[in-house]
Enzyme design. Structure first.
Site, PDB file in Angstrom:
ATOM      1  N   ASN A  50      32.083  51.043  97.319  1.00 38.73           N
ATOM      2  CA  ASN A  50      32.288  49.903  96.430  1.00 38.73           C
ATOM      3  C   ASN A  50      32.011  48.607  97.191  1.00 38.73           C
ATOM      4  OD1 ASN A  50      34.719  50.551  97.846  1.00 38.73           O
ATOM      5  ND2 ASN A  50      35.938  49.361  96.407  1.00 38.73           N
ATOM      6  N   GLU A  52      32.600  44.621  96.485  1.00 42.48           N
ATOM      7  CA  GLU A  52      33.217  43.651  95.580  1.00 42.48           C
ATOM      8  C   GLU A  52      32.588  42.272  95.731  1.00 42.48           C
ATOM      9  OE1 GLU A  52      37.458  43.926  96.193  1.00 42.48           O
ATOM     10  OE2 GLU A  52      37.517  45.905  95.244  1.00 42.48           O
ATOM     11  N   CYS A  61      30.843  49.703  91.802  1.00 42.72           N
ATOM     12  CA  CYS A  61      31.647  50.847  92.254  1.00 42.72           C
ATOM     13  C   CYS A  61      30.825  51.753  93.177  1.00 42.72           C
ATOM     14  CB  CYS A  61      32.092  51.682  91.068  1.00 42.72           C
ATOM     15  SG  CYS A  61      33.139  50.840  89.887  1.00 42.72           S
ATOM     16  N   GLU A  63      30.315  54.923  92.978  1.00 45.82           N
ATOM     17  CA  GLU A  63      29.482  55.926  92.295  1.00 45.82           C
ATOM     18  C   GLU A  63      28.127  55.356  91.915  1.00 45.82           C
ATOM     19  OE1 GLU A  63      32.595  55.062  91.750  1.00 45.82           O
ATOM     20  OE2 GLU A  63      33.765  56.656  90.780  1.00 45.82           O
ATOM     21  N   CYS A  94      35.148  55.201  86.748  1.00 42.58           N
ATOM     22  CA  CYS A  94      35.379  54.276  85.639  1.00 42.58           C
ATOM     23  C   CYS A  94      34.367  54.547  84.523  1.00 42.58           C
ATOM     24  CB  CYS A  94      35.290  52.837  86.117  1.00 42.58           C
ATOM     25  SG  CYS A  94      33.591  52.248  86.336  1.00 42.58           S
ATOM     26  N   CYS A  97      30.652  53.834  85.347  1.00 40.52           N
ATOM     27  CA  CYS A  97      30.061  54.843  86.235  1.00 40.52           C
ATOM     28  C   CYS A  97      29.841  56.160  85.502  1.00 40.52           C
ATOM     29  CB  CYS A  97      30.932  55.045  87.463  1.00 40.52           C
ATOM     30  SG  CYS A  97      30.888  53.623  88.585  1.00 40.52           S
TER      31      CYS A  97
END
Ligand code: THU
Length: 141
Positions: A50, A52, A61, A63, A94, A97
Site C-alpha cells: 500500500n 498512501e 492498496c 492488491e 477492499c 481491489c
C-alpha cells in the site's frame, strides 16, 4: 472457506513476497502495512504494497499495486493472491481491489493472513458476485 489448491512451495513463495512488499509499505497516515503477492499462471510472483497519499483518496492498496506492477511487467492471468499485514487478523481486500482483481482473474484464489497467523481462504468470485466486467462494457454480456 475454500480449500487452497496451491502447493506448499507456491504458498511459501507468495508469503515471502507479500511479507517483503509489506516491509516497503508507505503508510504514514493509517500506520497499517499491507503486502500482496500474486501468483501468475506462468508461475511468476508479483508483489505490491500500500502507498498512501496526503490526499487520502489517492492511496493505492497493496492488491492493486501488485496487479498494476504485474501488468506493467507484461504478465497477465493469475491463479492466486496472498494478502498479509503487520496487524492481527486476516485483512480482506477492499471493494475497489475486488473489482480490479476480478477483472484480471475471475477464478482467483484469495488467501488473507494476519500477523497472528489467522488465515482466510476464499475466491474472488465469492467476494464479488455478479461482478461487472469487460463484456458488460462492450455489450457482449
Ligand atoms: N489497504 C490495502 O492495502 N488493502 C486492502 O485491501 C485494504 C486497505 C490499505 C490502504 C490504506 O493504506 C490502509 O490499508 C488503510 O486503509
Amino acid at each position: 472457506m475454500t480449500a487452497s489448491t496451491l502447493t506448499n512451495e507456491d504458498f511459501d513463495r507468495l508469503l515471502e513476497a507479500a511479507k517483503g512488499a509489506l516491509a516497503n509499505a508507505h503508510s504514514p497516515y493509517s500506520g497499517l502495512r499491507v503486502g500482496a503477492a500474486l501468483l501468475a499462471e506462468d508461475g511468476s510472483v508479483h508483489a505490491g504494497c500500500n502507498v498512501e497519499s496526503a490526499s487520502y483518496g489517492l492511496t493505492i492498496c497493496a492488491e492493486r499495486s501488485a496487479v498494476f506492477r504485474a501488468v506493467t511487467d507484461g504478465v497477465r492471468g493469475f491463479r492466486a493472491v496472498l494478502i498479509t499485514t503487520d496487524r492481527d487478523g486476516a485483512l480482506m481486500p477492499c471493494g475497489a481491489c475486488r473489482q480490479v482483481l476480478h477483472e484480471h482473474a475471475p477464478e482467483l484464489e484469495v488467501i488473507a493472513i494476519g500477523a497472528d497467523g489467522e488465515r482466510v481462504d476464499t475466491t474472488i468470485a465469492a467476494l464479488l458476485p455478479e461482478a461487472i466486467g469487460e463484456a458488460d462494457i462492450k455489450g457482449e454480456a
